[in-house]
Design a protein around this motif. Structure first.
Motif, PDB file in Angstrom:
ATOM      1  N   TYR A 132      16.284 130.887   6.341  1.00 12.00           N
ATOM      2  CA  TYR A 132      17.617 130.195   7.544  1.00 12.00           C
ATOM      3  C   TYR A 132      18.756 131.817   7.929  1.00 12.00           C
ATOM      4  CZ  TYR A 132      21.715 130.707   3.655  1.00 12.00           C
ATOM      5  OH  TYR A 132      22.352 131.058   2.526  1.00 12.00           O
ATOM      6  N   HIS A 183      21.559 133.282   8.891  1.00 14.22           N
ATOM      7  CA  HIS A 183      23.331 133.365   7.850  1.00 14.22           C
ATOM      8  C   HIS A 183      24.075 133.858   8.496  1.00 14.22           C
ATOM      9  CE1 HIS A 183      24.036 133.672   2.813  1.00 14.22           C
ATOM     10  NE2 HIS A 183      25.245 133.203   4.121  1.00 14.22           N
ATOM     11  N   GLU A 233      23.116 134.742  -5.717  1.00 20.75           N
ATOM     12  CA  GLU A 233      23.346 133.441  -5.442  1.00 20.75           C
ATOM     13  C   GLU A 233      22.369 132.151  -6.620  1.00 20.75           C
ATOM     14  OE1 GLU A 233      26.374 132.779  -4.158  1.00 20.75           O
ATOM     15  OE2 GLU A 233      26.040 133.598  -3.326  1.00 20.75           O
ATOM     16  N   LEU A 249      16.859 124.743   4.315  1.00 21.14           N
ATOM     17  CA  LEU A 249      15.490 125.853   4.241  1.00 21.14           C
ATOM     18  C   LEU A 249      15.018 126.523   3.384  1.00 21.14           C
ATOM     19  CD1 LEU A 249      17.072 126.137   7.909  1.00 21.14           C
ATOM     20  CD2 LEU A 249      14.934 124.709   7.845  1.00 21.14           C
ATOM     21  N   GLY A 290      25.931 128.287   7.074  1.00 23.00           N
ATOM     22  CA  GLY A 290      24.636 128.168   7.525  1.00 23.00           C
ATOM     23  C   GLY A 290      24.632 127.794   9.220  1.00 23.00           C
ATOM     24  N   TYR A 340      30.556 136.539  -8.682  1.00 22.00           N
ATOM     25  CA  TYR A 340      31.332 136.809  -7.697  1.00 22.00           C
ATOM     26  C   TYR A 340      32.443 136.265  -8.555  1.00 22.00           C
ATOM     27  CZ  TYR A 340      29.419 135.213  -4.401  1.00 22.00           C
ATOM     28  OH  TYR A 340      28.436 133.701  -3.444  1.00 22.00           O
ATOM     29  N   GLU A 374      27.159 135.959   8.160  1.00 22.63           N
ATOM     30  CA  GLU A 374      28.674 136.299   6.502  1.00 22.63           C
ATOM     31  C   GLU A 374      29.819 136.690   7.145  1.00 22.63           C
ATOM     32  OE1 GLU A 374      26.583 136.545   2.535  1.00 22.63           O
ATOM     33  OE2 GLU A 374      25.422 136.883   4.310  1.00 22.63           O
ATOM     34  N   SER A 379      21.688 136.711   0.121  1.00 21.78           N
ATOM     35  CA  SER A 379      23.051 137.063   0.847  1.00 21.78           C
ATOM     36  C   SER A 379      23.119 139.117   0.934  1.00 21.78           C
ATOM     37  CB  SER A 379      23.931 136.376   0.295  1.00 21.78           C
ATOM     38  OG  SER A 379      24.738 136.439   0.585  1.00 21.78           O
ATOM     39  N   GLU A 438      27.939 120.303   2.882  1.00 24.48           N
ATOM     40  CA  GLU A 438      28.589 121.695   3.275  1.00 24.48           C
ATOM     41  C   GLU A 438      27.792 122.996   4.042  1.00 24.48           C
ATOM     42  OE1 GLU A 438      26.938 124.189  -0.513  1.00 24.48           O
ATOM     43  OE2 GLU A 438      27.374 126.134  -0.031  1.00 24.48           O
ATOM     44  N   VAL A 439      28.800 123.444   5.273  1.00 17.95           N
ATOM     45  CA  VAL A 439      28.533 123.863   5.881  1.00 17.95           C
ATOM     46  C   VAL A 439      28.544 125.252   5.975  1.00 17.95           C
ATOM     47  CG1 VAL A 439      28.353 124.312   8.799  1.00 17.95           C
ATOM     48  CG2 VAL A 439      28.233 122.488   7.564  1.00 17.95           C
ATOM     49  N   ARG A 497      36.853 137.763  -3.754  1.00 16.93           N
ATOM     50  CA  ARG A 497      35.873 138.759  -5.266  1.00 16.93           C
ATOM     51  C   ARG A 497      37.064 138.817  -6.074  1.00 16.93           C
ATOM     52  NH1 ARG A 497      32.111 135.376  -1.575  1.00 16.93           N
ATOM     53  NH2 ARG A 497      31.656 136.625  -0.025  1.00 16.93           N
ATOM     54  N   GLU A 550      14.418 127.012  -1.389  1.00 15.94           N
ATOM     55  CA  GLU A 550      14.560 125.482  -2.024  1.00 15.94           C
ATOM     56  C   GLU A 550      13.526 124.196  -3.118  1.00 15.94           C
ATOM     57  OE1 GLU A 550      18.301 124.856  -2.664  1.00 15.94           O
ATOM     58  OE2 GLU A 550      19.413 126.271  -1.305  1.00 15.94           O
ATOM     59  N   PHE A 591      33.385 134.803   2.980  1.00 13.13           N
ATOM     60  CA  PHE A 591      31.993 133.670   3.123  1.00 13.13           C
ATOM     61  C   PHE A 591      30.818 133.501   4.019  1.00 13.13           C
ATOM     62  CE2 PHE A 591      34.897 132.909   7.469  1.00 13.13           C
ATOM     63  CZ  PHE A 591      34.311 132.858   8.346  1.00 13.13           C
ATOM     64  N   GLY A 592      30.153 132.442   3.870  1.00 17.15           N
ATOM     65  CA  GLY A 592      28.242 132.517   4.208  1.00 17.15           C
ATOM     66  C   GLY A 592      28.302 131.460   5.429  1.00 17.15           C
ATOM     67  N   ARG A 620      15.755 131.079   0.460  1.00 15.95           N
ATOM     68  CA  ARG A 620      16.016 130.612  -0.545  1.00 15.95           C
ATOM     69  C   ARG A 620      15.042 129.808  -0.971  1.00 15.95           C
ATOM     70  NH1 ARG A 620      21.931 130.244  -0.638  1.00 15.95           N
ATOM     71  NH2 ARG A 620      22.736 131.923  -0.042  1.00 15.95           N
ATOM     72  N   GLN A 639      26.249 139.358   0.828  1.00  9.32           N
ATOM     73  CA  GLN A 639      27.519 139.978   0.378  1.00  9.32           C
ATOM     74  C   GLN A 639      27.538 141.393  -0.547  1.00  9.32           C
ATOM     75  OE1 GLN A 639      29.060 136.734  -1.690  1.00  9.32           O
ATOM     76  NE2 GLN A 639      30.258 137.449  -3.321  1.00  9.32           N
TER      77      GLN A 639
END
Ligand code: 4AD
Length: 418
Positions: free
Chosen positions: A213, A215, A157, A210, A389, A318, A217, A177, A341-342, A348, A202, A386-387, A200, A179
């Protein structure tokens, strides 16, 4: 173990003797009689202990065992009371540091004790049901649960939120991720999902970020972006229904008005990124902030909204370009009221030429993604995923004001203790 009755089952034993165990939640001393509210993982029950010195000695948060008779009592909080014959202190608690006046900062410093609070306990019970609902949903649809490594050699990401860690004599990263590995696995298992921690770095202090977290997916062979959005709706509705069914007491304790959850139905609203920017009077390439996301949902009626068709450079390398307008990608974020966003997902890229072109645009080195590029050499198929949280959806379901309240021991920029 089987000698002890869980607090929630006490009404079944009216007029009978029971043995229970738990912790002192509240205590009120009258002359000869001590009233204790005892908590176990299933609920609260009032104990009346007359002339029992051990009951007088028991402090808040002491662990105790009680033997006594169950009586109906309308004055007791649960409608039942246990008249104790015997009280045994198992672990006498020192003065409990958490009282009535507490700041968020303080409860985070003593998180190891604050996890006992009714507030956190209720949220964690809802969280547990969310995990259960996700697994049930996929199991009913014939998916396989698949795991990927936590140590990775390259970013999924983008480089700005990578945690670098020492791995023997190399530097590697904690996964953002599952993914890219999932995209390898769909060529055999076709329909897969996971629930795992993502990391992350962040550098933002928001109510929804966080550093670590959980995830959830999913990745599916042969699925396009539109089918994926419909699948997302089904998952969200499934989780909501499951939680409404299994967490009534917790949602009540949390004072969550559930009318919006009860009213949820598909299809969810959809707005293109282009139209959203027009509505917000921003340039088409403006990168929406989390506050702006929440305002947008409010303006659209405070219901789940798909934000679709993002400008290409704003998203990940991607993602498949929209054949109808090459400036945009076949991607969407699901925004939920109060959070934004959740879920984030996309179709892809599924040809090597497209991937090479995209990697050039995103300035990624082919040698770092050689194995991933290989996937498009041997029987590539259209695919999407998709992912979600987990903490963010728990935040929405419980009405928690901060994402830190939805995970037992939150990790953020400022907090790795306790
Ligand atoms: O949008 P993101 O970054 O998408 C991906 O990682 C994709 N590879 C997922 C996929 O398609 N398989 O993250 C997905 C979701 C977000 O929508 C958000 O809910 C959550 O992960 N998330 C975070 N939750 C808490 N704290 C953070 N720092 C988060 N970053 C992302």
């Amino acid at each position: 173990m089987k000698d002890f009755v869980p607090v929630k089952d006490i009404p079944k034993y009216e007029g009978k003797k029971v043995k229970i165990r738990g912790w002192v939640y509240r205590k009120r001393d009258q002359k000869k009689i001590v009233f204790i509210i005892l908590r176990d993982s299933s609920g609260l029950i009032q104990i009346a202990a007359k002339d029992i010195p051990e009951a007088q000695k028991a402090t808040i948060e002491s662990s105790i065992i009680i033997e006594g008779k169950v009586k109906k009592d309308d004055r007791a909080p649960s409608g039942y009371e246990i008249s104790a014959d015997k009280v045994e202190i198992v672990g006498l608690a020192e003065r409990f540091p958490i009282g009535k006046d507490i700041s968020d900062e303080f409860t985070r410093d003593v998180r190891h004790l604050w996890v006992r609070s009714r507030y956190i306990t209720s949220i964690l019970k809802v969280r547990s049901e969310v995990f259960k609902a996700i697994r049930e949903f996929y199991s009913e649809r014939g998916f396989f649960e698949v795991q990927a490594p936590s140590f990775t050699a390259s970013a999924c990401e983008g480089g700005s939120t990578l945690f670098a860690v020492k791995y023997f004599d190399k530097e590697v990263y904690l996964t953002q991720s599952w993914q890219l590995y999932a995209e390898a696995m769909i060529h055999s298992l076709e329909k897969i999902f996971t629930i795992a921690p993502s990391y992350r770095a962040e550098k933002s202090r928001t109510i929804r970020h966080l550093a670590e977290y959980w995830h959830h997916e999913m990745e599916v062979a042969w699925m396009d972006h539109d089918e994926m959005m419909e699948f997302e709706e089904d998952l969200i509705i499934y989780i909501v229904k499951h939680v409404l069914k299994h967490c009534e007491a917790e949602l009540k304790e949390l004072e969550r008005d559930t009318s919006d959850l009860k009213a949820i139905k598909k299809p969810f609203m959809k707005i293109s990124y282009k139209d959203a920017m027009k509505k917000m009077k921003k340039p088409a390439t403006h990168d929406i902030t989390d506050k702006e996301e929440r305002k947008l949902i409010e303006d659209l009626g405070s219901k789940p909204v798909f934000l679709t068709g993002f400008p290409r450079k704003m998203k990940a390398f991607y993602m498949k370009v929209d054949p109808k307008d090459k400036k945009y990608v076949l991607a969407s974020d699901l925004l939920l009221p109060g959070i934004g966003e959740v879920v984030g997902g996309s179709q892809r890229i599924d040809t090597l030429d497209e991937l090479k072109e995209s990697m050039k645009l995103f300035k990624l080195k082919e040698k770092d993604y050689a194995w991933y590029m290989d996937l498009l050499r041997y029987g590539a198929v259209p695919h999407s995923g998709f992912g979600l949280g987990v903490e963010r959806i728990v935040m929405w379901l419980t009405g928690a004001k901060h994402v830190m309240d939805t995970i037992p021991f939150p990790r953020t920029m400022d907090r790795v203790y306790p």
